[in-house]
Design an enzyme around this catalytic site. Structure first.
Site, mmCIF file in Angstrom:
data_model
loop_
_atom_site.group_PDB
_atom_site.id
_atom_site.type_symbol
_atom_site.label_atom_id
_atom_site.label_comp_id
_atom_site.label_asym_id
_atom_site.label_seq_id
_atom_site.Cartn_x
_atom_site.Cartn_y
_atom_site.Cartn_z
ATOM 1 N N CYS A 104 0.813 -1.210 0.000
ATOM 2 C CA CYS A 104 0.000 0.000 0.000
ATOM 3 C C CYS A 104 0.859 1.277 0.000
ATOM 4 C CB CYS A 104 -0.961 -0.051 1.188
ATOM 5 S SG CYS A 104 -2.469 0.906 0.965
ATOM 6 N N HIS A 105 0.864 2.048 1.082
ATOM 7 C CA HIS A 105 1.706 3.245 1.170
ATOM 8 C C HIS A 105 3.107 2.940 1.698
ATOM 9 C CE1 HIS A 105 -2.418 4.912 1.112
ATOM 10 N NE2 HIS A 105 -1.861 5.928 0.487
ATOM 11 N N GLU B 278 -6.501 7.650 -4.252
ATOM 12 C CA GLU B 278 -6.506 8.832 -3.384
ATOM 13 C C GLU B 278 -7.604 9.805 -3.828
ATOM 14 O OE1 GLU B 278 -4.686 8.169 -0.993
ATOM 15 O OE2 GLU B 278 -2.612 7.652 -1.507
#
Length: 239
Positions: free
Chosen positions: A139-140, A171
């Site tokens: 993910c991030h 996002e």
């Protein structure tokens, strides 16, 4: 040398508000829990660490769509192995990087804040890479790669490699792209481009999708945390 069958799951220590100040982002719970379960089942000793030794649970990751069933039971039990390790984490700087054969960066939007400057976690990732181990993120989590160098070449570990991570499209779909800009945080796709990595993704923003490029394994989103960890185990077994 034989690699230690021990993994470190990196945890974000940051927190911030999202959705116009209504909710708090921090650790996306299943992005740490799912790899923890996969890796322990595969016979790894698994440690958890953040830059400061602390964490804040992400609001979204506690909603029923993301946290339910056995995962929710583990989370709600302060005496579960996972919760005990999470609630009693050490600082990354206090760990010995040579003890790990796997580094796995879990995330949550807050990782965009602290991971780029998390030198303790980055040092472990760099040493695991230098020792021939597996480095992974979900993910991030690629925010950690902002300053993880290949110690032989002094170039970014992800340079010239394929990676995935949370999409910029997602996002915008979540309606928080503007708020993230206010953080002055670099999104995953931007980071990949700046450091010379090739960013790839699944057609759907929530698809279970991961990429293996040698000893680098990356997953796109929360749904990819388990499959990314399974791929880590497969890569490790072949080293």
């Amino acid at each position: 040398m034989s690699l230690p069958r021990r993994a470190l799951i990196a945890i974000t220590s940051a927190q911030a508000t999202l959705f116009s100040g209504k909710e708090t982002t921090g650790l996306f719970i299943t992005e740490a829990l799912h790899p923890y379960l996969v890796l322990t089942a595969a016979g790894f000793t698994v440690d958890l660490a953040s830059e400061t030794g602390t964490y804040t649970p992400d609001w979204l990751s506690q909603q029923p769509d993301f946290l339910n069933g056995e995962d929710l039971e583990i989370w709600n039990n302060p005496n579960s192995d996972f919760r005990r390790k999470l609630d009693n984490m050490t600082k990354a700087s206090e760990l010995d990087p040579s003890q790990y054969g796997v580094f796995y960066a879990s995330a949550g939007h807050a990782a965009l804040i602290d991971y780029p400057t998390a030198t303790g976690l980055q040092n472990i990732a760099a040493q695991v890479w230098a020792n021939g181990g597996v480095v992974a993120s979900v993910c991030h989590g690629p925010a950690i790669f902002a300053n993880v160098l290949d110690l032989e070449t002094n170039e970014p570990v992800i340079k010239g490699r394929k990676i995935t991570g949370f999409t910029t499209e997602a996002e915008h779909t979540m309606g928080i792209a503007g708020e993230l800009e206010g953080w002055k945080a670099e999104l995953v796709e931007e980071l990949a481009g700046r450091l010379g990595a090739e960013y790839v993704r699944a057609p759907g923003i929530w698809d279970d999708y991961h990429v293996v490029d040698g000893r680098l394994v990356t997953g796109q989103n929360p749904a990819s945390a388990s499959s990314t960890a399974r791929a880590v185990v497969e890569v490790f077994e072949k080293l």
